[in-house]
Design an enzyme around this catalytic site. Structure first.
Site, PDB file in Angstrom:
ATOM      1  N   SER A   7      20.743   3.006 110.112  1.00 38.40           N
ATOM      2  CA  SER A   7      20.273   1.678 109.691  1.00 38.40           C
ATOM      3  C   SER A   7      20.797   0.635 110.664  1.00 38.40           C
ATOM      4  O   SER A   7      22.009   0.385 110.747  1.00 38.40           O
ATOM      5  CB  SER A   7      20.757   1.353 108.285  1.00 38.40           C
ATOM      6  OG  SER A   7      20.530  -0.025 108.041  1.00 38.40           O
ATOM      7  N   HIS A  32      16.150   3.135 111.246  1.00 34.21           N
ATOM      8  CA  HIS A  32      15.836   2.511 109.965  1.00 34.21           C
ATOM      9  C   HIS A  32      16.031   1.003 110.105  1.00 34.21           C
ATOM     10  O   HIS A  32      17.083   0.532 110.532  1.00 34.21           O
ATOM     11  CB  HIS A  32      16.743   3.082 108.879  1.00 34.21           C
ATOM     12  CG  HIS A  32      16.430   2.607 107.498  1.00 34.21           C
ATOM     13  ND1 HIS A  32      15.397   3.124 106.753  1.00 34.21           N
ATOM     14  CD2 HIS A  32      17.002   1.652 106.730  1.00 34.21           C
ATOM     15  CE1 HIS A  32      15.357   2.523 105.575  1.00 34.21           C
ATOM     16  NE2 HIS A  32      16.323   1.604 105.536  1.00 34.21           N
ATOM     17  N   ASP A  34      15.893  -2.591 108.245  1.00 32.20           N
ATOM     18  CA  ASP A  34      15.955  -3.246 106.936  1.00 32.20           C
ATOM     19  C   ASP A  34      15.533  -4.703 107.028  1.00 32.20           C
ATOM     20  O   ASP A  34      16.214  -5.518 107.643  1.00 32.20           O
ATOM     21  CB  ASP A  34      17.387  -3.174 106.401  1.00 32.20           C
ATOM     22  CG  ASP A  34      17.749  -1.779 105.926  1.00 32.20           C
ATOM     23  OD1 ASP A  34      16.988  -1.225 105.112  1.00 32.20           O
ATOM     24  OD2 ASP A  34      18.771  -1.250 106.391  1.00 32.20           O
ATOM     25  N   MET A  36      14.941  -8.070 104.949  1.00 27.87           N
ATOM     26  CA  MET A  36      15.320  -8.720 103.682  1.00 27.87           C
ATOM     27  C   MET A  36      14.908 -10.178 103.700  1.00 27.87           C
ATOM     28  O   MET A  36      15.046 -10.844 104.729  1.00 27.87           O
ATOM     29  CB  MET A  36      16.836  -8.634 103.498  1.00 27.87           C
ATOM     30  CG  MET A  36      17.373  -7.224 103.538  1.00 27.87           C
ATOM     31  SD  MET A  36      19.161  -7.229 103.355  1.00 27.87           S
ATOM     32  CE  MET A  36      19.498  -5.467 103.419  1.00 27.87           C
ATOM     33  N   HIS A  65      11.794  -0.651 106.407  1.00 29.24           N
ATOM     34  CA  HIS A  65      12.025  -0.749 104.957  1.00 29.24           C
ATOM     35  C   HIS A  65      11.909  -2.209 104.566  1.00 29.24           C
ATOM     36  O   HIS A  65      12.805  -3.000 104.839  1.00 29.24           O
ATOM     37  CB  HIS A  65      13.430  -0.185 104.662  1.00 29.24           C
ATOM     38  CG  HIS A  65      13.863  -0.312 103.232  1.00 29.24           C
ATOM     39  ND1 HIS A  65      15.180  -0.188 102.846  1.00 29.24           N
ATOM     40  CD2 HIS A  65      13.163  -0.539 102.088  1.00 29.24           C
ATOM     41  CE1 HIS A  65      15.271  -0.337 101.534  1.00 29.24           C
ATOM     42  NE2 HIS A  65      14.061  -0.563 101.047  1.00 29.24           N
ATOM     43  N   MET A  67      12.145  -5.122 102.193  1.00 29.23           N
ATOM     44  CA  MET A  67      12.700  -5.624 100.930  1.00 29.23           C
ATOM     45  C   MET A  67      12.243  -7.068 100.816  1.00 29.23           C
ATOM     46  O   MET A  67      13.054  -8.008 100.868  1.00 29.23           O
ATOM     47  CB  MET A  67      14.227  -5.488 100.959  1.00 29.23           C
ATOM     48  CG  MET A  67      14.697  -4.043 100.803  1.00 29.23           C
ATOM     49  SD  MET A  67      16.393  -3.782 101.334  1.00 29.23           S
ATOM     50  CE  MET A  67      16.125  -3.533 103.090  1.00 29.23           C
ATOM     51  N   MET A 136      16.534   4.528  96.581  1.00 30.95           N
ATOM     52  CA  MET A 136      17.696   3.670  96.844  1.00 30.95           C
ATOM     53  C   MET A 136      18.900   4.236  96.085  1.00 30.95           C
ATOM     54  O   MET A 136      18.843   4.437  94.867  1.00 30.95           O
ATOM     55  CB  MET A 136      17.432   2.231  96.383  1.00 30.95           C
ATOM     56  CG  MET A 136      16.331   1.502  97.145  1.00 30.95           C
ATOM     57  SD  MET A 136      16.517   1.514  98.942  1.00 30.95           S
ATOM     58  CE  MET A 136      18.117   0.723  99.154  1.00 30.95           C
ATOM     59  N   ASP A 172      18.717   6.112 100.744  1.00 31.41           N
ATOM     60  CA  ASP A 172      19.153   4.896 101.433  1.00 31.41           C
ATOM     61  C   ASP A 172      20.277   4.196 100.677  1.00 31.41           C
ATOM     62  O   ASP A 172      20.055   3.654  99.596  1.00 31.41           O
ATOM     63  CB  ASP A 172      17.943   3.960 101.579  1.00 31.41           C
ATOM     64  CG  ASP A 172      18.242   2.781 102.481  1.00 31.41           C
ATOM     65  OD1 ASP A 172      19.330   2.752 103.091  1.00 31.41           O
ATOM     66  OD2 ASP A 172      17.378   1.885 102.569  1.00 31.41           O
TER      67      ASP A 172
HETATM   68  C1  DX5 Z   1      20.396  -1.623 101.745  1.00 36.84           C
HETATM   69  C2  DX5 Z   1      19.650  -1.126 102.946  1.00 36.84           C
HETATM   70  C3  DX5 Z   1      20.278   0.062 103.576  1.00 36.84           C
HETATM   71  C4  DX5 Z   1      21.635  -0.181 104.173  1.00 36.84           C
HETATM   72  C5  DX5 Z   1      22.333   1.128 104.341  1.00 36.84           C
HETATM   73  O1  DX5 Z   1      19.679  -2.672 101.164  1.00 36.84           O
HETATM   74  O2  DX5 Z   1      18.335  -0.781 102.584  1.00 36.84           O
HETATM   75  O3  DX5 Z   1      19.413   0.633 104.526  1.00 36.84           O
HETATM   76  O4  DX5 Z   1      21.584  -0.859 105.388  1.00 36.84           O
HETATM   77  O5  DX5 Z   1      23.621   0.868 104.807  1.00 36.84           O
HETATM   78  P1  DX5 Z   1      24.871   1.789 104.427  1.00 36.84           P
HETATM   79  O6  DX5 Z   1      24.586   3.141 104.979  1.00 36.84           O
HETATM   80  O7  DX5 Z   1      26.004   1.109 105.087  1.00 36.84           O
HETATM   81  O8  DX5 Z   1      24.963   1.800 102.927  1.00 36.84           O
HETATM   82 ZN    ZN Z   2      17.050   0.420 103.974  1.00 39.41          ZN
END
Ligand code: DX5
Ligand code: ZN
Length: 211
Positions: A7, A32, A34, A36, A65, A67, A136, A172
Site C-alpha cells: 500500500s 495498492h 488508497d 480517500m 482502492h 474510499m 477490509m 486490506d
Molecule cells: C486502509 C487502507 C489500507 C492501508 C493498509 O484504509 O485501505 O490499504 O493503507 O495499511 P496497513 O497495512 O499499514 O494496515
Molecule cells: Zn486499501
C-alpha cells in the site's frame, strides 16, 4: 501463496519514484493505491496526479482502492491515470453493480470492497460482475491499524460463497507476518501490506515473508 500488493499510503512521499522501484525490486505483484476523500472515510490521502506519477514509474499493475463517495464520476479518470484494477465500496453508493460493470467495460478488473461492519450478504449479488472482493480487515481511513481477527471467518465464508468462480479475495489492513499464512489458508489470494512492507528494513524480505 498469494500476490502481494504494498500500500503506497505508507511510502515516503518525498521519494515516490524510489519507493515504487524498491517494492518492485522486492518482488511486489501490484501497487495498492488508497484514495480517500475525507467524507466516506475520515481522512484524505492523495489524488489523480500522484497516481499518474506512480504509474509513470511502475511496471506492475496499479490496484486502486476508492474510499470515496460518490465514486461514479471518477472511474474513467482513474482508468486514464493508469489503474489496472478499481475497487469501489459496497457502502459508498446505491449502484455498485452498475459501477462494477462500467469498470469491466473499460477493460479493467472490477473490485468490490466491504467494511468490517457490513454483512457479506451485501456482496453476494455482485459476485457475477466482480473480479475481486476487497475484505477490509480494519475500518478504512488510516494505515497502521490493528488487524480485526473476525476477518479469518469472513474470508472462509466468502471463499465458500465464491465457490469455483475466478474471483480474487484481497485482504486490506493490518496484514503482516503474524496473520498472512492463516489468511491464505482461509482463501485469500491477494494481501495488501502498508506498514509491514514500508516500515521494514528490507522490502524484499518483508514481501517474501508475507507470501
Ligand atoms: C486502509 C487502507 C489500507 C492501508 C493498509 O484504509 O485501505 O490499504 O493503507 O495499511 P496497513 O497495512 O499499514 O494496515
Ligand atoms: Zn486499501
Amino acid at each position: 501463496m498469494a500476490l502481494i500488493a504494498p500500500s503506497m499510503l505508507a511510502c515516503d512521499f518525498g521519494n515516490v519514484e524510489a519507493e515504487v522501484r524498491a517494492v518492485e525490486a522486492g518482488g511486489a505483484d501490484m501497487l495498492h493505491i488508497d484514495i480517500m476523500d475525507g467524507h466516506f472515510v475520515p481522512n484524505l490521502s492523495f489524488g489523480l496526479p500522484v497516481v499518474e506519477a506512480m504509474n509513470r514509474v511502475a511496471s506492475i499493475p496499479l490496484d486502486v482502492h476508492l474510499m470515496i463517495a460518490p465514486y461514479e464520476p471518477y472511474l474513467e479518470a482513474f482508468r486514464d491515470a493508469g489503474a489496472a484494477r478499481i475497487a469501489v465500496h459496497v457502502e459508498a453508493g446505491d449502484h455498485p453493480h452498475r459501477a462494477l460493470q462500467a469498470i469491466r467495460d473499460m477493460g479493467l478488473k472490477s473490485g468490490i470492497a466491504i467494511n468490517p461492519g457490513t454483512s457479506l450478504d451485501a456482496v453476494a449479488p455482485l459476485l457475477s460482475v466482480a473480479d475481486q472482493v476487497v475484505v477490509m480487515s480494519v475500518n478504512p481511513g488510516f494505515g497502521g491499524q490493528k488487524f480485526i481477527p473476525e476477518t479469518f471467518e469472513r474470508v472462509a465464508a466468502l471463499r465458500a460463497m465464491i465457490g469455483d468462480r475466478d474471483i480474487d479475495i484481497e485482504i486490506d489492513g493490518g496484514v503482516g507476518e503474524g496473520n498472512a499464512r492463516d489468511l491464505i489458508n482461509a482463501g485469500a489470494s491477494i494481501l495488501v501490506a502498508g506498514t509491514s512492507v514500508f516500515k521494514a528494513d528490507d522490502y524484499g524480505t518483508a514481501i517474501r515473508a508475507l507470501r
